[in-house]
Design an enzyme around this catalytic site. Sequence first.
Site, PDB file in Angstrom:
ATOM      1  N   HIS A 129       0.804  -1.231   0.000  1.00 24.42           N
ATOM      2  CA  HIS A 129       0.000   0.000   0.000  1.00 24.42           C
ATOM      3  C   HIS A 129       0.837   1.282   0.000  1.00 24.42           C
ATOM      4  CE1 HIS A 129      -3.528  -2.334   0.145  1.00 24.42           C
ATOM      5  NE2 HIS A 129      -3.731  -2.395   1.442  1.00 24.42           N
ATOM      6  N   HIS A 200      -9.804   2.233   0.273  1.00 23.75           N
ATOM      7  CA  HIS A 200      -9.736   1.127   1.232  1.00 23.75           C
ATOM      8  C   HIS A 200     -10.823   1.243   2.300  1.00 23.75           C
ATOM      9  CE1 HIS A 200      -7.984  -2.162   3.446  1.00 23.75           C
ATOM     10  NE2 HIS A 200      -6.894  -2.177   2.697  1.00 23.75           N
ATOM     11  N   GLU A 337     -11.846  -3.695  -2.942  1.00 21.79           N
ATOM     12  CA  GLU A 337     -10.939  -2.694  -3.501  1.00 21.79           C
ATOM     13  C   GLU A 337     -10.738  -2.954  -4.991  1.00 21.79           C
ATOM     14  OE1 GLU A 337      -7.388  -2.681  -0.712  1.00 21.79           O
ATOM     15  OE2 GLU A 337      -8.692  -4.269   0.100  1.00 21.79           O
TER      16      GLU A 337
END
Length: 373
Positions: A129, A200, A337
């Site tokens: 991420h 997210h 996602e």
Amino acid sequence: MKYLGIMTLVIMVFGCAQKDATVGISSEDFAFDYDGKTIELFTLKNDNGLVCQLTNFGARVVSLYAPDKNGELGDVIVGYGSGKDFVEKKENFYGAVIGRYGNRIGNASFSIDGVEYPLEKNDGDNHLHGGTNGFHHQVWDVESASDSEVVFSLVSPDMETGYPGTVNVKVKYQLTDANELKIEYFATTDKKTVLNLTNHSYFNLKDGGRTSINDHLMYLNADYYTPVDGGLIPTGELASVAGTPFDFTTPTAIGDRVEADDVQLKVGNGYDHNWVLNTNNDAAVLAAKVVDPESGRVLEVYTNEPGVQFYGGNFLDGTIAGKNDIKYDFRGAFCLETQHFPDSPNKADFPDVFVNPGDEYHSVCIYKFDVEK
């Protein structure tokens, strides 16, 4: 196919005519200085009573109030209730914009035109991420704000967390009287790089995270998924879901097979995988649908992305209190996602994530709410 700077997240809520000015978190709970900037809370409302709250810390969705089958508004977003909590408590990426690369990159490195770019190892030997100081952990600038729209912007400098190119990102949130929350992402770069932006948000359609999401019914329009190794990095295989616990081509309770004797479920401690969508990158085609039978709330997902990561809240452990002091237990929320596949920069057969100067990154996600009575 290359997806070149707009992501549109659309949420439509039906059957809600309430207007309640008291709904939501107080902006006073978000006034917090971090990294030389002020974290703020922004509340969007429309004429139908829909309320969405956002913060410039990570350009996050903080809350979203949607009606149940009785027309009662409830917050379907799991996360924290103050700016200080987002900064200081355990980071679960609640509601955040993820960048520069959503999901994992194996061995925390990739190459562009023969040049290797090492990244931060923040997930074992891998990169997750965008790193610990990814887009989720930065205070975005506020370009404009009104009762219906907020625009956040961020400049990610060349080599930030190891990624080449100065990238300019703009995120526009708009709440319309058609009960749509639109998120548009615009991004450009001055040097060839990789981008894979996603949102997210954690959802619990029943009660905002007080109980498990295992009884939610889920449909995924996907005949294949990408199996992973022990570090949750795709092996490169596209595996058929047929005859496996990964087959959600007919609506199935999330918890029905999550404890099945399946090596992929054991590796992920449940579902934490990328599904290969059948939608042919067409945002008009249904990609996923989740229904909570008790509340009647329905969430549909549409996207022009080739994949969607379904994460079943396997790392929530009940130790950290969120909004209203709710302790989010194991599998108390889920994420859908929309994305390019994990580790795509290192998988030549996966869809291309490289972006060049002159390109405009573009991605579309649509979260659509409805009610079944």
